[in-house]
Design a protein around this motif. Structure first.
Motif, mmCIF file in Angstrom:
data_model
loop_
_atom_site.group_PDB
_atom_site.id
_atom_site.type_symbol
_atom_site.label_atom_id
_atom_site.label_comp_id
_atom_site.label_asym_id
_atom_site.label_seq_id
_atom_site.Cartn_x
_atom_site.Cartn_y
_atom_site.Cartn_z
ATOM 1 N N LEU A 33 -14.354 -36.645 -13.388
ATOM 2 C CA LEU A 33 -13.578 -37.324 -14.435
ATOM 3 C C LEU A 33 -14.433 -38.402 -15.103
ATOM 4 N N LEU A 98 -6.581 -45.652 -22.007
ATOM 5 C CA LEU A 98 -6.030 -44.641 -21.084
ATOM 6 C C LEU A 98 -7.106 -43.685 -20.607
ATOM 7 N N SER A 101 -8.531 -45.452 -17.710
ATOM 8 C CA SER A 101 -7.623 -45.609 -16.564
ATOM 9 C C SER A 101 -7.439 -44.292 -15.818
ATOM 10 N N GLN A 102 -7.693 -43.182 -16.500
ATOM 11 C CA GLN A 102 -7.517 -41.884 -15.838
ATOM 12 C C GLN A 102 -8.363 -41.787 -14.570
ATOM 13 N N HIS A 108 -3.281 -42.734 -11.698
ATOM 14 C CA HIS A 108 -3.749 -41.821 -12.749
ATOM 15 C C HIS A 108 -4.741 -40.796 -12.190
ATOM 16 N N SER A 109 -5.671 -41.247 -11.345
ATOM 17 C CA SER A 109 -6.618 -40.267 -10.791
ATOM 18 C C SER A 109 -5.889 -39.301 -9.859
ATOM 19 N N PHE A 112 -4.325 -36.605 -11.816
ATOM 20 C CA PHE A 112 -5.330 -35.638 -12.281
ATOM 21 C C PHE A 112 -5.720 -34.669 -11.166
ATOM 22 N N HIS A 136 -5.846 -38.422 -24.952
ATOM 23 C CA HIS A 136 -7.315 -38.483 -24.808
ATOM 24 C C HIS A 136 -7.950 -37.120 -24.563
ATOM 25 N N SER A 202 2.364 -34.612 -19.533
ATOM 26 C CA SER A 202 1.903 -35.715 -18.696
ATOM 27 C C SER A 202 2.037 -37.038 -19.429
ATOM 28 N N GLU A 203 2.809 -37.953 -18.841
ATOM 29 C CA GLU A 203 3.025 -39.282 -19.433
ATOM 30 C C GLU A 203 3.581 -39.161 -20.849
#
Ligand SMILES: C[S@@+](CC[C@H](N)C(=O)[O-])C[C@H]1O[C@@H](n2cnc3c(N)ncnc32)[C@H](O)[C@@H]1O
Length: 292
Positions: A33, A98, A101-102, A108-109, A112, A136, A202-203
């Motif tokens: 990521l 964002l 922050s992923q 967030h991670s 993912f 993103h 997602s979100e």
């Protein structure tokens, strides 16, 4: 992390805490990521880090409001659209924040990792994929890169989000076979009858006045045996969040009220919290659901 710590040393403890309980397999995925984010930031890393820091400040303001009023500040999509989605400079910084922050935030991670290991891996060979609100573009890029993915679509209401998604797919070499369209998920029910094997949202639900209706229209777009990935944060004050879900039971009830059956549900609390502590303090927990 090095880029953020260089500009914001006080944030180091939080960042290290975010990764503290990951094993080597999970760290490898977070590293991937981070690689994607580094590619997308390119020679603008310092600016992207500034956007991340700015976003953290905006979220702190919303958190103070939430603690005081036990409610999100905004309640209508029109307000969120005016203040955020249609406000290009604001949206640009927000999506860049964002993006960071992923990888940098625990919840967030974790979302993912769940998306990759629990959701994408369950989709059939030659799957068609729809993502609502790709923002993103990180989730969409990974889905589109799967060998098993035959074609992918992304719908977003915001022009700026779509611009960033397109740039991300291009930079990561994942644009082939992906079609992006400006669409409001709530206005898309009757547009055409295309069905998808995998749908990701997602979100996004917490941004809607009528998340149940959105899920109903997405359910109707699921192919037989199709699966939907839902990532919805609980107790998550943000400048464009209007629909407050407080517990995992609220999230499950919402999904089931849309006629979907939950096949997997996991909770990912924000950095520094256990699920129990987050529930007690009304801190953010990402609720990760796979449904059919
Ligand atoms: C917080 S971002 C989520 C980005 C990414 N999916 C993630 O999980 O980080 C929310 C995205 O949903 C989009 N969005 C909000 N309301 C929408 C709607 N009604 N229809 C389609 N997209 C919407 C926003 O423009 C934005 O790109």
């Amino acid at each position: 992390m090095a880029a953020v710590i260089g500009a914001w040393p006080q944030h180091e403890r939080f960042l290290r805490n975010s990764l503290s309980d990951y094993g080597s397999q999970e760290l490898a995925m977070v590293d991937d990521l981070a690689r994607r984010i580094t590619v997308l930031a390119g020679d603008r890393m310092a600016e992207v880090v500034q956007s991340y820091r700015w976003m953290c400040g905006e979220l702190t303001k919303e958190t103070l409001y939430f603690k005081k009023h036990d409610a999100y500040r905004l309640s209508t999509f029109a307000d969120a659209d005016r203040l955020v989605y249609s406000n290009r400079p604001y949206m640009k910084q927000y999506m860049e924040g964002l993006l960071c922050s992923q990888a940098l935030w625990r919840n967030h991670s974790a979302a993912f990792l769940f998306f990759r290991t629990n959701f994408l891996s369950r989709l059939r060979e030659g799957f068609s994929y729809l993502e609502v609100g790709p923002g993103h573009g990180l989730f969409l890029s990974v889905a589109a890169e799967q060998q098993a993915c035959a074609q992918a679509r992304g719908w977003d209401v915001s022009e700026e989000s779509l611009r960033q998604t397109a740039l991300a797919l291009e930079a990561l070499g994942s644009a082939h076979g992906v079609a992006l369209e400006q669409r409001d998920v709530l206005a898309s029910a009757a547009v055409d009858g295309e069905l998808f094997d995998g749908i990701a949202v997602s979100e996004v639900l917490e941004h809607l006045e009528q998340p149940r209706e959105a899920l109903v229209s997405l359910r109707r777009r699921l192919a037989p045996e199709g699966l939907i990935f839902i990532n919805v944060p609980l107790n998550s004050p943000a400048p464009d969040h209007i629909y407050l879900l407080r517990t995992a039971q609220d999230a499950r009830a919402l999904v089931e009220a849309a006629g979907l059956e939950v096949v997997d549900l996991q909770l990912a609390p924000m950095t520094g919290y256990s699920v129990a502590e987050a529930e007690r303090q009304k801190a953010t927990v990402s609720c990760l659901i796979i449904a059919k």
